[in-house]
Design an enzyme around this catalytic site. Structure first.
Site, PDB file in Angstrom:
ATOM      1  N   ILE A 178       0.928  -1.305  -0.201  1.00 44.01           N
ATOM      2  CA  ILE A 178       0.032   0.174   0.167  1.00 44.01           C
ATOM      3  C   ILE A 178       1.037   1.527   0.192  1.00 44.01           C
ATOM      4  O   ILE A 178       0.344   2.372   0.412  1.00 44.01           O
ATOM      5  CB  ILE A 178      -1.196   0.230   1.332  1.00 44.01           C
ATOM      6  N   LYS A 179       2.142   1.216   0.056  1.00 43.09           N
ATOM      7  CA  LYS A 179       3.371   2.035  -0.969  1.00 43.09           C
ATOM      8  C   LYS A 179       3.380   2.822  -0.974  1.00 43.09           C
ATOM      9  O   LYS A 179       2.675   1.983  -2.082  1.00 43.09           O
ATOM     10  CB  LYS A 179       4.355   2.200   0.143  1.00 43.09           C
ATOM     11  N   PRO A 180       3.807   3.862  -1.786  1.00 39.78           N
ATOM     12  CA  PRO A 180       3.645   4.125  -3.332  1.00 39.78           C
ATOM     13  C   PRO A 180       3.716   3.792  -4.152  1.00 39.78           C
ATOM     14  O   PRO A 180       4.074   3.674  -5.235  1.00 39.78           O
ATOM     15  CB  PRO A 180       4.584   5.984  -3.343  1.00 39.78           C
TER      16      PRO A 180
END
Length: 375
Positions: A178-180
């Protein structure tokens, strides 16, 4: 359901992974080194050492800093538990410092918490907003401490022309889904200290150095925290798109800022003019004027298709921490936890999605402003 964050995998990402799966090396090949070099160049650091998670990267950073039994780190309770857990795993104690209204550690309170046992300051760039890193570094220098920055939310964030990753003694990034950008699971430590970098490489791979032919030597205690080649290939493909992803996140965040400006029922977190945020999260700060519980708002927003979340329950409220360190309460931390609610903001969203989110938030907030219930 529009999630608060999610991975964005495109066809070239899939092709990059497939190429490695068809190659001779699925682990311990050249792709990890290529990914590390690209991360280091992007953030402006000399060295990057990739790990199979940000949690193992944190453990590695603490270990090579020789943080251990009876030592202390000063950190924030508004973070994922790994930030402090990995210090505890080495026998150290996390000392929690209260936060400011933006969720970042309050640098003005740090010095009062320093003891002879303090070894490192461990700030967290909450939601992607940079901490007051220069002030924190000045405190660390005064007291001969390390700064280990947990920037799991902040790849691509910066202050002025300098990116996060080039300020601290060591900086941790996360490549969770879910990180960039993502490698599935994964993390890294970046540093300008060559000795730290070499020790981190040993720590993640059994403490073994290779010599000639089959000969190798274990020179220190280590683990298997290596990132796979196909994970690195995914990360490298994603890194080439990071600026585009961040531009989308920031466009959505600016739209929210405009839609929510001056609202009487909740506030947003401002990003200073000289700061850049990766916008890993877009938190709302609910006002007592809302006259209802955050649980009610949370449930209603989810019912209406918004995958909202809360970041985070203060670490010291977890049962493990209560049993080991006793009850703790920090006033601003408690208020931040009571009021904060993260809404969707990520690169897979369209501006129409953002409009739907904003409309829904405003409608629900207005509805609950008239409810007779306690906050």
């Amino acid at each position: 359901m529009i999630p608060y964050s999610t991975q964005f995998i495109e066809e070239d990402d899939i092709a990059a992974v497939v190429d490695v799966l068809k190659s001779s090396h699925l682990t311990q090949g050249a792709k990890v080194e290529e990914f590390e070099a690209a991360i280091a160049e992007y953030v402006g650091a000399r060295f990057c050492v990739a790990f199979n998670s940000a949690t193992s990267a944190l453990l590695g950073a603490y270990a090579v800093a020789e943080i251990g039994e009876n030592d202390e780190i000063i950190t924030t309770p508004i973070s994922f538990v790994a930030t402090s857990n990995m210090a505890i795993a080495l026998g150290a104690k996390p000392v929690f410092c209260d936060v400011k209204t933006d969720g970042n550690i309050d640098e003005s309170l740090i010095e009062s918490l320093i003891t002879p046992r303090t070894r490192a300051l461990v700030p967290v760039d909450f939601a992607g907003k940079p901490v007051a890193i220069e002030a924190i570094k000045a405190i660390a220098k005064k007291h001969n401490l390390l700064v280990i920055e947990d920037s799991s939310h902040a790849l691509g964030s910066g202050i002025g022309t300098q990116r996060i990753g080039s300020f601290a003694d060591m900086t941790i990034f996360s490549f969770h889904a879910i990180k960039p950008i993502t490698t599935g699971e994964g993390g890294a430590v970046v540093t300008n200290d060559e000795a730290f970098a070499q020790k981190l490489k040993l720590f993640r791979s059994h403490g073994i150095i290779k010599k000639q032919l089959w000969n190798s030597d274990m020179v220190s205690l280590g683990h298997n925290f290596r990132l796979t080649e196909f994970a690195a290939a995914l990360g490298l493909s994603q890194l080439h798109k990071l600026d585009r992803f961040l531009a989308t996140r920031n466009e959505i965040a600016r739209y929210y800022d405009e839609r929510f400006a001056g609202h009487k029922l909740f506030a947003t977190i401002a990003i200073d003019a000289d700061e850049q945020s990766a916008r890993h999260l877009y938190p709302l700060l609910l006002s007592p004027a809302l006259h209802c519980s955050k649980e009610d708002v949370f449930t209603e927003l989810q019912t209406r298709g918004l995958g909202v979340q809360v970041h985070y329950k203060p670490i010291y409220q977890n049962s493990f921490y209560k049993e080991r360190f006793g009850e703790q309460r920090l006033a601003n931390t408690e208020h931040f936890y009571k009021s904060s609610l993260s809404i969707p903001c990520h690169q897979k969203m369209s501006m129409e999605d953002a409009r739907i989110v904003a409309d829904t938030v405003l409608e629900v907030m207005e509805h609950y402003s008239h409810r007779e219930c306690s906050f």
